[in-house]
Each structure stands twice: as C-alpha cells, then as structure tokens.
Design a protein around this motif. Structure first.
Motif, PDB file in Angstrom:
ATOM      1  N   THR A 159       0.834  -1.217   0.000  1.00  0.00           N
ATOM      2  CA  THR A 159       0.000   0.000   0.000  1.00  0.00           C
ATOM      3  C   THR A 159       0.867   1.265   0.000  1.00  0.00           C
ATOM      4  OG1 THR A 159       0.000   0.083   2.404  1.00  0.00           O
ATOM      5  CG2 THR A 159      -1.793  -1.147   1.364  1.00  0.00           C
ATOM      6  N   ARG A 160       2.146   1.108   0.228  1.00  0.00           N
ATOM      7  CA  ARG A 160       3.073   2.217   0.440  1.00  0.00           C
ATOM      8  C   ARG A 160       2.573   3.114   1.589  1.00  0.00           C
ATOM      9  NH1 ARG A 160       2.673   2.280  -5.138  1.00  0.00           N
ATOM     10  NH2 ARG A 160       4.462   1.502  -6.298  1.00  0.00           N
ATOM     11  N   GLY A 161       1.846   2.502   2.509  1.00  0.00           N
ATOM     12  CA  GLY A 161       1.359   3.196   3.706  1.00  0.00           C
ATOM     13  C   GLY A 161       1.953   2.531   4.944  1.00  0.00           C
ATOM     14  N   LEU A 162       1.512   2.979   6.109  1.00  0.00           N
ATOM     15  CA  LEU A 162       2.045   2.447   7.359  1.00  0.00           C
ATOM     16  C   LEU A 162       1.474   1.058   7.635  1.00  0.00           C
ATOM     17  CD1 LEU A 162       3.663   3.075   9.978  1.00  0.00           C
ATOM     18  CD2 LEU A 162       1.556   3.989  10.938  1.00  0.00           C
ATOM     19  N   ASP A 163       2.350   0.126   8.006  1.00  0.00           N
ATOM     20  CA  ASP A 163       1.893  -1.182   8.468  1.00  0.00           C
ATOM     21  C   ASP A 163       1.783  -1.080   9.986  1.00  0.00           C
ATOM     22  OD1 ASP A 163       1.459  -3.762   9.223  1.00  0.00           O
ATOM     23  OD2 ASP A 163       3.121  -4.634   8.074  1.00  0.00           O
ATOM     24  N   PHE A 164       0.696  -0.463  10.437  1.00  0.00           N
ATOM     25  CA  PHE A 164       0.570  -0.156  11.867  1.00  0.00           C
ATOM     26  C   PHE A 164       0.502  -1.424  12.714  1.00  0.00           C
ATOM     27  CE2 PHE A 164      -1.907   1.204  15.650  1.00  0.00           C
ATOM     28  CZ  PHE A 164      -0.939   2.031  16.167  1.00  0.00           C
ATOM     29  N   GLU A 165      -0.254  -2.395  12.221  1.00  0.00           N
ATOM     30  CA  GLU A 165      -0.367  -3.656  12.982  1.00  0.00           C
ATOM     31  C   GLU A 165       0.982  -4.322  13.139  1.00  0.00           C
ATOM     32  OE1 GLU A 165      -3.226  -6.540  11.617  1.00  0.00           O
ATOM     33  OE2 GLU A 165      -4.791  -5.011  11.831  1.00  0.00           O
ATOM     34  N   GLY A 166       1.730  -4.358  12.027  1.00  0.00           N
ATOM     35  CA  GLY A 166       3.066  -4.967  12.048  1.00  0.00           C
ATOM     36  C   GLY A 166       3.994  -4.231  13.002  1.00  0.00           C
ATOM     37  N   MET A 167       3.888  -2.919  12.984  1.00  0.00           N
ATOM     38  CA  MET A 167       4.722  -2.089  13.859  1.00  0.00           C
ATOM     39  C   MET A 167       4.422  -2.394  15.331  1.00  0.00           C
ATOM     40  SD  MET A 167       4.684   2.082  13.906  1.00  0.00           S
ATOM     41  CE  MET A 167       5.519   3.025  15.171  1.00  0.00           C
ATOM     42  N   MET A 168       3.135  -2.418  15.671  1.00  0.00           N
ATOM     43  CA  MET A 168       2.739  -2.659  17.063  1.00  0.00           C
ATOM     44  C   MET A 168       3.138  -4.070  17.505  1.00  0.00           C
ATOM     45  SD  MET A 168       1.465   0.149  18.092  1.00  0.00           S
ATOM     46  CE  MET A 168       0.258   0.135  19.394  1.00  0.00           C
ATOM     47  N   LYS A 169       2.993  -5.003  16.594  1.00  0.00           N
ATOM     48  CA  LYS A 169       3.331  -6.391  16.928  1.00  0.00           C
ATOM     49  C   LYS A 169       4.829  -6.500  17.249  1.00  0.00           C
ATOM     50  CE  LYS A 169       2.487 -10.692  14.783  1.00  0.00           C
ATOM     51  NZ  LYS A 169       2.836 -11.020  13.460  1.00  0.00           N
ATOM     52  N   ASP A 170       5.641  -5.882  16.421  1.00  0.00           N
ATOM     53  CA  ASP A 170       7.098  -5.936  16.652  1.00  0.00           C
ATOM     54  C   ASP A 170       7.475  -5.242  17.959  1.00  0.00           C
ATOM     55  OD1 ASP A 170       7.346  -7.282  14.325  1.00  0.00           O
ATOM     56  OD2 ASP A 170       8.316  -5.666  13.190  1.00  0.00           O
ATOM     57  N   LEU A 171       6.857  -4.087  18.207  1.00  0.00           N
ATOM     58  CA  LEU A 171       7.228  -3.340  19.414  1.00  0.00           C
ATOM     59  C   LEU A 171       6.721  -4.045  20.676  1.00  0.00           C
ATOM     60  CD1 LEU A 171       6.846   0.372  18.239  1.00  0.00           C
ATOM     61  CD2 LEU A 171       8.915  -1.032  18.391  1.00  0.00           C
ATOM     62  N   GLU A 172       5.604  -4.772  20.548  1.00  0.00           N
ATOM     63  CA  GLU A 172       5.104  -5.537  21.699  1.00  0.00           C
ATOM     64  C   GLU A 172       6.119  -6.589  22.131  1.00  0.00           C
ATOM     65  OE1 GLU A 172       1.330  -7.132  20.471  1.00  0.00           O
ATOM     66  OE2 GLU A 172       0.458  -5.125  20.644  1.00  0.00           O
ATOM     67  N   GLN A 173       6.906  -7.047  21.160  1.00  0.00           N
ATOM     68  CA  GLN A 173       7.875  -8.100  21.477  1.00  0.00           C
ATOM     69  C   GLN A 173       9.243  -7.573  21.908  1.00  0.00           C
ATOM     70  OE1 GLN A 173       7.381 -10.415  17.936  1.00  0.00           O
ATOM     71  NE2 GLN A 173       5.353 -10.987  18.684  1.00  0.00           N
ATOM     72  N   ALA A 174       9.418  -6.257  21.855  1.00  0.00           N
ATOM     73  CA  ALA A 174      10.717  -5.693  22.253  1.00  0.00           C
ATOM     74  C   ALA A 174      10.877  -5.828  23.766  1.00  0.00           C
ATOM     75  CB  ALA A 174      10.776  -4.222  21.850  1.00  0.00           C
TER      76      ALA A 174
END
Ligand SMILES: Cc1ncc(COP(=O)(O)O)c(C=O)c1O
Length: 402
Positions: A159-174
C-alpha cells in the motif's frame, strides 16, 4: 606490532546518497535531474538561503558585543532554551520543571550520535529498535556507538502506507528497557507518518512495555508548514510524563544544512536527574569535539526568539512547503497522464520532502542509465529537488521503467 602503513587501508564503499550526487555531477546531459539529495531546492532547482537567515546573519555580524570565544561544552545558552521551547512547546511541564537536559549538537546526526554514546555508556546492552525502512544513517550511528540494533516493521510495501499492525506487533515483542527510534514527522524515506490516533496507541504501548522513545526530529515545520502541528508526537509523549530523548535538526526547516545546527534533549523524571544527565552529556562531548560551533546556533537562536524574525520564518517555511506540495501534485498528475498502471495517490498522500516510489533497484538503475535521473537505489525521490520543467521527463521515465 607491524608498523603502520596507510597502503594497507582498503577502499570504503561510497556513501549511498553522496555517491549518487557524484555521478550526477559527472553527467553533463541537459536532461539530468538529481532527486537524491535531502536538501530543498527553489523553483529554479537552486539551493535556497532563507531571507530570514540572511537578516539574522547580518544582525549578528553588526553586533559588536559578539565575539568568537569558545562556547561552553553544552553550547549556546540562548539557543538551548529556545530549542527546548520550539520542540516541546511554551507550556511543556518538563521544561518548566527544569527536567529537560539539552545540549547543542552538530545538527541532527551529531545529536543522535551523542545520544547513542550516552546510552551505550550508561545503559550498556540496550537494544535499539529502528523502523524498516529508515534514514540510512540510523543503523550506523547506533551501531558505531556499540549498541545492538533491530528493525521494526514500518512500511507496508503493497500500500506504500504504514503497516501499523506490524509495527505494534514488533514493538510488543521488544524487551523492556529497549529504545525505540521514532521519526517525529515526515518519515524519511517513506513520507508516511502515524495518525494522531495511532500515536496515542504508540505512546500507550511504549509506556506499558517500558520502552524508551528516541525521537528524531529532522523536519519540524517541513511537513505541514506549521511548526506546532509537526511537533504533535513529541508533545503528546511529553504531556504523558514520558522520559524520552529527542534529536533536533535545523538543517531543513531553517536551511542551515552546512552550519550544523541541532540539539539533543533528554527528558528526565526529576530536576536532579536532569542535572546529572547534563553532566554526563558534557562528558560525552568534551573528548569528541570539545564544544560546538557558534555561528549557526546564533542564527537559529535569533530567529527563534525575535518575534518579527520568527513570523517571517513562518511565512518562508510555508512557501517552501507549498512548493513541495505543488511538486507532489505535479508529479502525480504527470505520471497519471502517461497512462502508467497503478494507483499514484500515494505521491500526494505522503508527507515531507520525499516520496517513496516503490521502484526496484533495477528500475532505479535504468532511470539513471537511460534517463539521467539520479536517486538512491531504494527508489526514494526528493520532491523538494524537482522543478516544474522536469516533471514530464521524470514521469515518462518512471512510466518506461515500470
Ligand atoms: C530522518 C533524518 N534524521 C536526521 C537527519 C540528519 O540531518 P542533519 O545531520 O543535517 O541534521 C536527516 C537528514 O537527512 C534525516 O532525514
């Protein structure tokens, strides 16, 4: 030990962006266009010195009370106060309570580097999460300071937009205690920023997971033309009482690129912690470059604190942003006019000076070889480097390489 011989030194790879510029300069085709460099160009494609910067410089030169003595290790006091207010807003609680440790820095890059060194010294083992993709220097800055780096999802290539779900998922695991690098606005290279609602969710997640935000503020005022609106994310985090770090740059918004004007701010939980952090930041700076340069910081301080100059700056900044928006619109229309397949609305949706075209490295190479159009291999176009007379050429080239 073997004696030192510089013959043994291996050739380093060219810088991804500056290497493109070198090839552009060697190309004498009248069609050549350089859309690689992250610096604003005027409607004629020339570098711009803001009128307000010239005025401030003149006032500085005429002020006989100024001298060329060394600044303190932390830099120009007036600049440091003004840059805090510019970043966090006049009413920020942390500033009023004396909880923000601010040092002048060698622009945004220097601020990030000092911040990274400070983290590596006091919080060894910290992992730094950086958006994917990001400004090419981030990984090197944090990595060279000895910190472990990791990527978090940012762009959705489809979409050339933000992958917000992917971002949140990755940060949840940090792991708790990690640092998260966030672009305040006009994300480089994607031009894609979270919405206000998404920022709310990001601040909640970082607070809950005990992750430290490290904001990179390289484009305040350059995204919307409104310096307060562009500071939304930082001010939101500040209002929640978050500890955080913010690297500021005046390269783009004041056009002070080569003057190297910026600052590092560390928002602390107490005034006592702030004083201790300040002492440690000075210990990082002293053996690196002793103290920062005066001239650019004096210009920025004057513009930020003189109401008349500040107002004039606002008007000029708006003019810059309007030209960038016009180039975005023009590029989109020119590409659509070629009949190129696909949805090109992302060009006008993206924010700031860059548009992330999604062109592959091969397509970018073809743009350069066959059409004399120079951009980094990630397909990022600096819209601020475009001029009206080049739009059709760039659009047709894009159509051809698709
Ligand atoms: C995201 C981002 N951060 C930091 C910088 C640093 O720029 P400077 O060192 O000129 O302030 C840039 C420059 O392009 C940038 O795009």
């Amino acid at each position: 030990m073997a004696p030192i011989s510089f013959e043994k030194v291996e050739q380093g790879p060219p810088d991804a962006i500056l290497g493109v510029k070198t090839r552009f300069l060697a190309d004498d085709s009248p069609e050549s266009v350089n859309v690689s460099v992250g610096a604003y160009r005027d409607a004629q494609g020339k570098p711009l010195v803001l009128e307000v910067v010239r005025k401030a410089e003149k006032a500085i030169l005429e002020d006989a009370s100024r001298n060329k003595e060394y600044l303190g290790i932390a830099g120009d006091v007036k600049f440091r106060q003004a840059t805090q207010e510019f970043c966090f807003g006049a009413d920020a609680k942390s500033v009023k309570e004396g909880r923000v440790a601010t040092v002048q820095a060698l622009s945004g890059t220097g601020a990030l580097r000092v911040g990274a060194e400070f983290l590596a010294t006091h919080f060894a083992g910290t992992k730094v999460y950086i958006p994917n993709p990001t400004w090419g220097n981030h990984f090197k800055i944090f990595g060279n300071a000895g910190l472990e780096t990791a990527k978090y999802t940012y762009l959705n290539p489809a979409t050339r937009g933000l992958d917000f779900e992917g971002m949140m998922k990755d940060l949840e695991q940090a792991p708790a205690g990690s640092v998260v690098v966030l672009h305040v606005c006009a994300h480089n290279p994607t031009g894609v920023d979270p919405t206000a609602e998404q920022w709310q969710k990001i601040v909640d997640l970082l607070t809950e997971r005990q992750l430290l935000p490290f904001f990179d503020s390289a484009y305040q005022g350059f995204a919307s033309g409104d310096v307060d609106k562009d500071a939304y994310a930082v001010r939101l985090f500040e209002s929640k009482g978050q500890q955080m770090m913010v690297a500021q740059s005046y390269s783009k918004n004041m056009g002070l690129y080569g003057e190297r004007v910026g600052a590092l701010n560390v928002v602390c939980p107490s005034a006592g912690a702030c004083a201790r952090v300040m002492s440690q930041l000075e210990l990082v700076i002293r053996p690196m470059y002793s103290n920062p340069p005066r001239h650019g910081a004096a210009i920025a301080a004057l513009i930020l604190t003189d109401p008349k100059l500040r107002e004039e700056w606002k008007v000029e900044l708006k003019g810059i942003v309007d030209r960038i928006l016009a180039m975005r619109k023009g590029l989109r229309e020119a590409i659509e006019a070629t009949g190129a397949p696909g949805d090109w609305s992302f060009i006008t949706d993206q924010i700031g000076m860059f548009t992330f075209t999604g062109l592959s490295a091969d397509q970018v190479a073809s743009m350069e070889k066959n059409y004399h159009i120079y951009m980094p291999s990630n397909g990022r176009i600096s819209v601020a480097g475009l001029t009206s007379d080049k739009l059709e050429h760039v659009a047709k080239a894009i159509r051809s390489v698709l």
